[in-house]
Every structure is written in structure tokens, then in C-alpha cells.
Design an enzyme around this catalytic site. Structure first.
Site, mmCIF file in Angstrom:
data_model
loop_
_atom_site.group_PDB
_atom_site.id
_atom_site.type_symbol
_atom_site.label_atom_id
_atom_site.label_comp_id
_atom_site.label_asym_id
_atom_site.label_seq_id
_atom_site.Cartn_x
_atom_site.Cartn_y
_atom_site.Cartn_z
ATOM 1 N N LYS A 20 -1.252 -3.188 6.459
ATOM 2 C CA LYS A 20 -1.838 -2.116 5.656
ATOM 3 C C LYS A 20 -1.812 -0.767 6.388
ATOM 4 C CE LYS A 20 -2.771 -4.607 2.032
ATOM 5 N NZ LYS A 20 -1.974 -5.806 2.294
HETATM 6 C C1 LIG Z 1 -3.390 -6.015 -3.969
HETATM 7 C C2 LIG Z 1 -3.977 -6.842 -2.866
HETATM 8 N N1 LIG Z 1 -5.235 -7.305 -3.006
HETATM 9 C C3 LIG Z 1 -5.818 -8.048 -2.052
HETATM 10 C C4 LIG Z 1 -5.154 -8.371 -0.894
HETATM 11 C C5 LIG Z 1 -5.830 -9.247 0.117
HETATM 12 O O1 LIG Z 1 -6.133 -8.540 1.276
HETATM 13 P P1 LIG Z 1 -6.724 -9.307 2.552
HETATM 14 O O2 LIG Z 1 -5.576 -9.956 3.233
HETATM 15 O O3 LIG Z 1 -7.333 -8.192 3.384
HETATM 16 O O4 LIG Z 1 -7.738 -10.254 2.054
HETATM 17 C C6 LIG Z 1 -3.854 -7.929 -0.704
HETATM 18 C C7 LIG Z 1 -3.143 -8.297 0.525
HETATM 19 O O5 LIG Z 1 -2.042 -7.989 0.807
HETATM 20 C C8 LIG Z 1 -3.240 -7.141 -1.712
HETATM 21 O O6 LIG Z 1 -1.988 -6.704 -1.593
#
Ligand SMILES: Cc1ncc(COP(=O)(O)O)c(C=O)c1O
Length: 377
Positions: free
Chosen positions: A182
Site C-alpha cells: 500500500k
Molecule cells: C480493496 C481492498 N480492501 C481490503 C483489503 C484488505 O487489506 P488488509 O490486507 O490490510 O486487510 C485490500 C487489500 O489489498 C484491498 O485491496
């Protein structure tokens, strides 16, 4: 030339002083570094109503719990998202209702959401895909008119704005990811921005439903604590926060470089037979979160050729996203039909995500552009 798909813009040397601090104070888990990190993110976003958590997935779970939705309530979300957006709704005992995207912005379509409203609809989750802002004033009006909780899965959209306002300003809950790929990373981590009157509840939900944060207790407070909610174990550790603290001063510079690289890709591909993501009306390119650079070709065969060409030259690619209705789990459990999501499917069939990160050099990007052009011209 080897060019990975993602490369975290942080070095061990810049993290080391923060890590040393975490080890020297001897606490390691959620403590002063996590507190400083999230205060810094809050300062960037212009809010104090922010809580650090262990992932965006945890933030989504907490948002759904804080919204006090009931088993069987319907939650509208785009078919075009990462599985976390969908799974958290399922795990909360809620009913996910998938809707199609807008063919130009590749974000959830307001018309499609409106067409899926029922008397059981209680919330909507919007996902600013790749960092593309949504026309949020219209979404706010929609949510208010139908008494829905408006949740943003802002995993891609930390820096994104709509008409000069950060996206969280329009939403009830905004969930952020600090996952390794990210724009701002703590390796694993996340945050949730919420209304002021929900801040204590969100904090409580992020740590076992405990009435007081554990590190404050250990730092000399009373031994007694109360459990006031069924909560999660979703706290961000000081070790993770150390990685984030090292990048905070560079956040704006990194975002500016991402925007610059996006503009270079846009210019280089303007004459090619492919689709690029459009901004919603009324926004400017620098308001895009610029997390991903995605293109969509006219058919899956061409997409596969481009991916193969890039791979054979050592260049990493990805596809964002495999739509939710494509998985065996979702196919078996729900009766989703591809033909109900023509715009999601049209985009996905030709989708390719190209490298986009602040340490990508002009020369590296020129090489990626050359290979894509060679395959298509
Ligand atoms: C649109 C979206 N939502 C949620 C997530 C989940 O993030 P995390 O890995 O921090 O839980 C991601 C992860 O890439 C994502 O692209």
C-alpha cells in the site's frame, strides 16, 4: 531489467531508529509508537477520530460491528473488490448484495446500488478502486435518504480527495490498509476513521471489547478492566508502527511521484486500443489516490499476451481484481451470475495492473511502456 510489481518505499536504515526505540522501551506491542503513528496519519487526514488496527480487514469488521447491524441485514458492495470487503460482511452474519461498477471510473455504480435497495438494506460499502475518488456528495445523499451506514473501504485511497476534501469526510466509517504493497505501509496494519461519538466504541472493539487500552494499564494504571462489548484482537503493534513512522514524512512526496508516474502512463497509452480509468466528473488527477495503475484491453487473450511479454522481460504485473462472483466459494454459496455484472466483467476480462510506486524510475517505466506498446501497436 527486473522490475517487481510492488516495492515498499522504505529502507531498513530509516526504520532502524524507530525500531531501536521500540526495543529500548521494551514494550513492542501497541504503545507509544503506534500512538504517534496514528496521530501522524490523523494529522495528514485532518482528523482525530482515528484508531490504528492490525489490517483493513479488521477495520471493516469493526466498522460493521460499530454500525450495530443485525443478522440478515443487507449490505451493498461492488462485485469488483478484494475478497476482504465481501468476507467481512459474511462473517458479521450480514447478507452481501453485489452490484456492478461504472464502466468509466471502475467504481461502484450509484444507479446499480439504487436498483438493489430493499427494505432490508442497511449499509453500503464503497471501494475507491485504485484510489479513484467517488462522487461522494451524491453517495452521502443516497445513504441519508435511505438511512444507510456509508462505509468506505479506503484500502487504496489514503491520499484521495473529492473536490479537495478527503474521502472520509463524507463517510460514517473509513477503513485504511497499511499492507506491504500500500501507499503507506507498516507491513501489516490498518486504521479506521469514525464519527467522534463512536471513537471510544471503535477503540474498544479493536481490543477485546476492553474498556481501557492494555498498554495504558501496564503503564501504571489500575489492574482492573471491564469488557463492555464482544471485541476483536486487532491492535497495531509498535514494531509495525516503526515501519510506518519512517515513511510518514515522505507521504506527500511519494504521492506526488505516484501521480506523476500515472500521468506518464496515461500519456504513453493515449493512442493505444485499451481503456484507462477515468476520474469522476468534478475531480482533478492529483485527487486520485494513485495506488494502482490499471488498464483494460479489449479481450482476455490480448491481456494474457501482454502479461506474458512483461513477465518474460522480468516485469511484475497483477490483475485487480478477480471479481467476487468468480470464486468457487461464492459461486457455491450464492447464485451470482456473470451476466448481472457486465461492466465488472468487461473490465476484468482485459485487466492488467502495471508497476506503480515512488521508487519506480523513469527509465524503468519507459521500459514497461515500450513492452506494452510493442505488444499492442
Ligand atoms: C480493496 C481492498 N480492501 C481490503 C483489503 C484488505 O487489506 P488488509 O490486507 O490490510 O486487510 C485490500 C487489500 O489489498 C484491498 O485491496
Amino acid at each position: 531489467m527486473k522490475i517487481p510489481f510492488a516495492r515498499a518505499p522504505v529502507s531498513f536504515d530509516t526504520v532502524a531508529p524507530f525500531l531501536r526505540e521500540a526495543f529500548e522501551n521494551g514494550w513492542l506491542t501497541t504503545g507509544p509508537l503506534a500512538e504517534r503513528f496514528i496521530a501522524g496519519v490523523g494529522e495528514f487526514l485532518g482528523t482525530r477520530n482515528i484508531v490504528s488496527v492490525s489490517s483493513c480487514t479488521a477495520a471493516l469488521q469493526i466498522a460493521l460491528a460499530a454500525a450495530k447491524l443485525k443478522s440478515g441485514d443487507e449490505v451493498i458492495l461492488p462485485a469488483h473488490t478484494f475478497i476482504a470487503t465481501f468476507e467481512t460482511v459474511e462473517l458479521a452474519g450480514l447478507t452481501p448484495v453485489l452490484v456492478d461498477i461504472d464502466p468509466a471510473t471502475w467504481n461502484i455504480s450509484l444507479e446499480s446500488a439504487a436498483a438493489h435497495l430493499t427494505e432490508r438494506t442497511r449499509a453500503v460499502i464503497c471501494v475507491p478502486f485504485a484510489g479513484n475518488p467517488l462522487p461522494l456528495p451524491a453517495w452521502r445523499t443516497f445513504a441519508d435518504q435511505h438511512k444507510l451506514t456509508l462505509i468506505l473501504d479506503n484500502a487504496h485511497a489514503l491520499e484521495a480527495k473529492f473536490q479537495n476534501r478527503f474521502l472520509h469526510e463524507y463517510a460514517d466509517y473509513s477503513c485504511y490498509s497499511f499492507y506491504a504493497t500500500k501507499n503507506l505501509t507498516t507491513a501489516e496494519g490498518g486504521a479506521i476513521v469514525c464519527p467522534a461519538d463512536k471513537l471510544e466504541l471503535v477503540r474498544t472493539l479493536s481490543l477485546h471489547g476492553m474498556s481501557r487500552a492494555a498498554w495504558k494499564r501496564y503503564a501504571g494504571g489500575s489492574w482492573r478492566y471491564d469488557i463492555v462489548e464482544t471485541g476483536y484482537k486487532a491492535n497495531l503493534t509498535d514494531i509495525h508502527a516503526a515501519i510506518g513512522l519512517a515513511q510518514l514524512p515522505l507521504l506527500q512526496k511519494h504521492h506526488a511521484r505516484r501521480i506523476e508516474l500515472t500521468a506518464r502512463y496515461h500519456r504513453a497509452f493515449a493512442d493505444l486500443p485499451l481503456r484507462r480509468q477515468n476520474l469522476p466528473e468534478g475531480t482533478l488527477q492529483h485527487e486520485h489516490g494513485a495506488h494502482l495503475y490499471c488498464i483494460s484491453l479489449n479481450d482476455a487473450a490480448r491481456r494474457d499476451v501482454i502479461i506474458e511479454h512483461l513477465q518474460s522481460e522480468g516485469i511484475g504485473t497483477s490483475v485487480h481484481f478477480i471479481p467476487i462472483y468468480e470464486f468457487s466459494h461464492t459461486k457455491n454459496k450464492y447464485s451470482f451470475h456473470t451476466q448481472d455484472f457486465p461492466h465488472t466483467h468487461g473490465y476484468f476480462s482485459g485487466a492488467v495492473s502495471l508497476p506503480l510506486y515512488p521508487t519506480l524510475s523513469d527509465a524503468e517505466q519507459d521500459e514497461i511502456i515500450r513492452i506494452v506498446r510493442d505488444a499492442l501497436v
